[in-house]
Write a protein that holds these residues in place. Structure first.
Motif, PDB file in Angstrom:
ATOM      1  N   GLN A 184       2.750-113.288  -9.681  1.00 57.44           N
ATOM      2  CA  GLN A 184       3.968-113.525 -10.096  1.00 57.44           C
ATOM      3  C   GLN A 184       4.573-115.033  -9.690  1.00 57.44           C
ATOM      4  O   GLN A 184       4.932-115.849 -10.423  1.00 57.44           O
ATOM      5  CB  GLN A 184       4.909-112.613  -9.953  1.00 57.44           C
ATOM      6  CG  GLN A 184       4.561-111.301 -10.627  1.00 57.44           C
ATOM      7  CD  GLN A 184       5.564-110.170 -10.588  1.00 57.44           C
ATOM      8  OE1 GLN A 184       6.222-110.166  -9.405  1.00 57.44           O
ATOM      9  NE2 GLN A 184       6.076-109.243 -11.412  1.00 57.44           N
ATOM     10  N   HIS A 191       2.417-117.738 -10.851  1.00 59.47           N
ATOM     11  CA  HIS A 191       2.435-117.874 -12.141  1.00 59.47           C
ATOM     12  C   HIS A 191       3.811-118.866 -12.549  1.00 59.47           C
ATOM     13  O   HIS A 191       4.043-119.917 -13.268  1.00 59.47           O
ATOM     14  CB  HIS A 191       2.463-116.885 -13.147  1.00 59.47           C
ATOM     15  CG  HIS A 191       2.950-117.109 -14.608  1.00 59.47           C
ATOM     16  ND1 HIS A 191       2.145-117.492 -15.477  1.00 59.47           N
ATOM     17  CD2 HIS A 191       4.244-116.785 -15.470  1.00 59.47           C
ATOM     18  CE1 HIS A 191       2.568-117.605 -16.521  1.00 59.47           C
ATOM     19  NE2 HIS A 191       3.646-117.295 -16.608  1.00 59.47           N
ATOM     20  N   ARG A 192       4.804-118.554 -11.714  1.00 62.85           N
ATOM     21  CA  ARG A 192       6.098-119.421 -11.502  1.00 62.85           C
ATOM     22  C   ARG A 192       5.797-120.709 -10.880  1.00 62.85           C
ATOM     23  O   ARG A 192       6.249-121.696 -11.875  1.00 62.85           O
ATOM     24  CB  ARG A 192       7.025-118.569 -10.775  1.00 62.85           C
ATOM     25  CG  ARG A 192       8.447-119.189 -10.839  1.00 62.85           C
ATOM     26  CD  ARG A 192       9.623-118.477 -10.049  1.00 62.85           C
ATOM     27  NE  ARG A 192      10.686-119.234 -10.072  1.00 62.85           N
ATOM     28  CZ  ARG A 192      11.107-119.870  -8.551  1.00 62.85           C
ATOM     29  NH1 ARG A 192      10.318-119.320  -7.642  1.00 62.85           N
ATOM     30  NH2 ARG A 192      12.009-120.236  -8.891  1.00 62.85           N
ATOM     31  N   GLN A 243       3.020-122.282 -11.302  1.00 66.29           N
ATOM     32  CA  GLN A 243       2.417-123.081 -12.269  1.00 66.29           C
ATOM     33  C   GLN A 243       3.025-123.445 -13.520  1.00 66.29           C
ATOM     34  O   GLN A 243       2.934-124.602 -14.097  1.00 66.29           O
ATOM     35  CB  GLN A 243       1.038-122.098 -12.680  1.00 66.29           C
ATOM     36  CG  GLN A 243       0.000-122.054 -11.842  1.00 66.29           C
ATOM     37  CD  GLN A 243      -0.999-121.136 -12.133  1.00 66.29           C
ATOM     38  OE1 GLN A 243      -0.844-119.981 -12.708  1.00 66.29           O
ATOM     39  NE2 GLN A 243      -2.350-121.448 -11.854  1.00 66.29           N
ATOM     40  N   GLU A 244       4.051-122.679 -13.870  1.00 69.74           N
ATOM     41  CA  GLU A 244       4.780-123.178 -15.044  1.00 69.74           C
ATOM     42  C   GLU A 244       5.865-124.012 -14.742  1.00 69.74           C
ATOM     43  O   GLU A 244       6.262-124.915 -15.647  1.00 69.74           O
ATOM     44  CB  GLU A 244       5.863-121.644 -15.307  1.00 69.74           C
ATOM     45  CG  GLU A 244       4.951-120.686 -16.196  1.00 69.74           C
ATOM     46  CD  GLU A 244       6.001-119.598 -16.896  1.00 69.74           C
ATOM     47  OE1 GLU A 244       7.035-119.447 -16.135  1.00 69.74           O
ATOM     48  OE2 GLU A 244       5.404-119.091 -18.012  1.00 69.74           O
ATOM     49  N   SER A 245       6.223-124.224 -13.576  1.00 70.69           N
ATOM     50  CA  SER A 245       7.127-125.326 -13.017  1.00 70.69           C
ATOM     51  C   SER A 245       6.214-126.647 -12.675  1.00 70.69           C
ATOM     52  O   SER A 245       6.847-127.557 -12.155  1.00 70.69           O
ATOM     53  CB  SER A 245       7.928-124.757 -11.686  1.00 70.69           C
ATOM     54  OG  SER A 245       7.032-124.801 -10.927  1.00 70.69           O
ATOM     55  N   GLU A 246       4.965-126.602 -12.829  1.00 64.66           N
ATOM     56  CA  GLU A 246       3.846-127.616 -12.776  1.00 64.66           C
ATOM     57  C   GLU A 246       4.148-128.203 -11.213  1.00 64.66           C
ATOM     58  O   GLU A 246       3.919-129.362 -10.998  1.00 64.66           O
ATOM     59  CB  GLU A 246       4.270-128.748 -13.692  1.00 64.66           C
ATOM     60  CG  GLU A 246       3.724-128.332 -15.190  1.00 64.66           C
ATOM     61  CD  GLU A 246       3.958-129.474 -16.112  1.00 64.66           C
ATOM     62  OE1 GLU A 246       4.537-130.725 -15.718  1.00 64.66           O
ATOM     63  OE2 GLU A 246       3.618-129.113 -17.184  1.00 64.66           O
ATOM     64  N   GLY A 274      -2.741-125.865 -12.758  1.00 69.43           N
ATOM     65  CA  GLY A 274      -2.949-124.457 -13.906  1.00 69.43           C
ATOM     66  C   GLY A 274      -4.159-123.829 -13.908  1.00 69.43           C
ATOM     67  O   GLY A 274      -4.033-122.829 -14.422  1.00 69.43           O
ATOM     68  N   HIS A 303      -0.017-129.445  -8.253  1.00 71.41           N
ATOM     69  CA  HIS A 303      -0.347-129.975  -9.743  1.00 71.41           C
ATOM     70  C   HIS A 303      -0.477-131.508  -9.740  1.00 71.41           C
ATOM     71  O   HIS A 303       0.275-132.284  -9.137  1.00 71.41           O
ATOM     72  CB  HIS A 303       0.915-129.805 -10.706  1.00 71.41           C
ATOM     73  CG  HIS A 303       0.765-129.766 -12.236  1.00 71.41           C
ATOM     74  ND1 HIS A 303       0.887-131.204 -12.534  1.00 71.41           N
ATOM     75  CD2 HIS A 303       0.326-128.999 -13.084  1.00 71.41           C
ATOM     76  CE1 HIS A 303       0.544-131.131 -13.944  1.00 71.41           C
ATOM     77  NE2 HIS A 303       0.262-129.916 -14.177  1.00 71.41           N
TER      78      HIS A 303
END
Length: 187
Positions: free
Chosen positions: A131, A134-135, A137-140, A144, A185
């Motif tokens: 979790q 994932h968070r 990665q979503e916020s770059e 990813g 990222h």
């Protein structure tokens, strides 16, 4: 399990856990189970009645730490910086994994061995870490293409390396900083 035991069984269970923690800390996860039983003042049959395998004993002795890592992940999910939250959790995981000699290998094996008594606790920890990943990665803030199993393998390898060094905490922190840079990222 300990809640439904008779008083003498509960005392034996707790003594075995206390002695297992001490023996694991002194001699690593491969310490003789017979020695743990002897230290607890019980027979080997009593140890096996409570803990049928080494992994079951290790899981019980690690349960609080693994639960704490899951709780820490839940708290860190509320952090402003997803990347910093992931890094903080990885440091806690790697540092905690050095508690017993041999523990990093036991945790890594248990993550992939569904028959291990450690698997369920490790799976909960893996889910909590996923979790955070994932968070991030979503916020770059994190690549990813990074998989949670790869990240945990890296952190486990760092924990193992930390166990081999005299400057354990410094090495663990330095290596985690390198990993953090590597998983960022691309800008």
């Amino acid at each position: 399990m300990a809640d439904t035991m008779r008083a003498d069984g509960r005392r034996n269970y707790e003594r075995l856990l206390d002695e297992a923690r001490a023996a694991f800390a002194e001699h690593g996860t491969e310490v003789s189970l017979r020695d743990i039983a002897r230290r607890a003042g019980v027979g080997i049959g009593t140890l096996y009645r409570h803990f049928p395998t080494r992994e079951a004993l290790l899981e019980a002795s690690m349960r609080q730490g693994l639960d704490a890592l899951c709780a820490k992940a839940g708290t860190l999910l509320q952090s402003e910086s997803a990347g910093d939250a992931l890094s903080a959790w990885l440091l806690a995981f790697a540092t905690g994994s050095t508690r017993y000699q041999g523990l990093p290998a036991s945790l890594l094996v248990a993550l992939h061995d569904e028959t291990s008594e450690l698997h369920r606790s490790c799976l909960a920890m893996r889910t909590a870490a996923a979790q955070l990943l994932h968070r991030a990665q979503e916020s770059e803030q994190v690549r990813g293409d990074l998989a949670i199993d790869d990240l945990l393998a890296l952190a486990t390898a760092i924990a193992w390396a930390g166990q081999q060094a005299t400057d354990r905490e410094d090495l663990t922190g330095r290596l985690l900083d390198l990993v953090r840079t590597g998983i960022q990222h691309p800008a």
